[in-house]
Design an enzyme around this catalytic site. Sequence first.
Site, PDB file in Angstrom:
ATOM      1  N   GLY A   4       0.799  -1.224   0.000  1.00 21.44           N
ATOM      2  CA  GLY A   4       0.000   0.000   0.000  1.00 21.44           C
ATOM      3  C   GLY A   4       0.824   1.262   0.000  1.00 21.44           C
ATOM      4  N   GLY A   8       0.253   8.338   1.210  1.00 23.97           N
ATOM      5  CA  GLY A   8       0.084   8.337   2.650  1.00 23.97           C
ATOM      6  C   GLY A   8       1.170   7.633   3.442  1.00 23.97           C
ATOM      7  N   SER A 133      -4.975   0.597  13.336  1.00 20.33           N
ATOM      8  CA  SER A 133      -5.683   1.863  13.463  1.00 20.33           C
ATOM      9  C   SER A 133      -6.119   1.984  14.906  1.00 20.33           C
ATOM     10  CB  SER A 133      -6.927   1.858  12.561  1.00 20.33           C
ATOM     11  OG  SER A 133      -7.802   2.920  12.861  1.00 20.33           O
ATOM     12  N   TYR A 146     -15.007  -1.705   8.984  1.00 19.92           N
ATOM     13  CA  TYR A 146     -13.600  -1.317   9.087  1.00 19.92           C
ATOM     14  C   TYR A 146     -13.035  -1.688  10.449  1.00 19.92           C
ATOM     15  CZ  TYR A 146      -9.546   1.818   9.405  1.00 19.92           C
ATOM     16  OH  TYR A 146      -8.288   2.334   9.604  1.00 19.92           O
TER      17      TYR A 146
END
Length: 271
Positions: A4, A8, A133, A146
């Site tokens: 990924g 970011g 997260s 999520y």
Amino acid sequence: MVTGTSSGIGLHTAVGLAHRGLRVVATMRDTSRSDALRAEAERQGVELAVRALDVTEHDRARACLDEVTAEFGAVDILVNNAGSATFGTLEQLSDAALRKQLDVNFLGVAALTRHVLPSMRRSGAGRIVTVTSNGGVVGEPFLDAYCASKFAVEGLMQSVAPVAARFGVTVSVVEPASVVTNMMENLDTEALGVPDDPYRDLAETFLHAAGGQMVNGQAAEEAAAVVVEAATTDTPRFRWQTSRAAVDFVGLSLADLDGGTVLEAMSAWLD
């Protein structure tokens, strides 16, 4: 290997690791989106290899790993960063939406981690760092799928960690809070498309609050610096937060034995 990396945290993690002198393979689903990564690497005077890897295509991911191993040698550090976010409360979410979220954020991470473990175990060394997260510790309204996927990853990695440690492999998770990325732009809000949805007003209130959090969030470069530290430090630990805000937010849940504090705090986001 970092997943990924088109933008970011992943982008800055890949460049940051290369800046530490490591040979980095930066992966992303679509390498045509690698311009920002390549530009940042050039700006910082580092080199890295870019490869296509979709974490949901498990066979292809294994093939990519085999190709990387053949070209560069076994992976010493894996950073699981790729992920996505689906918006909606449970009643709004289809089974397909739930499976898609788990496939990206949980099953893809699990498969890639499983692929690298044998060589790390045989060599008696290795680092596996997974970007989760604060939503992997605190359940947030309208981010049901999520948070479920991130909770699952946290549970998986915490279970794997003591076993992997017996073979010299260190497993860590990194928990950012709000980070200034394009997550809100890429948020899958299909669940809001239902006419006369009874949840619409609450959802829009939450989106407004969450959008404000993102705008005022931590820079992606700062969060990535913590990922780099977790991957390279001589004193590793299992859980890392990337900011004071992340420490405070995650602490709501880790110190909340009956769950009341978290529910009260999250309810305020809907007012």
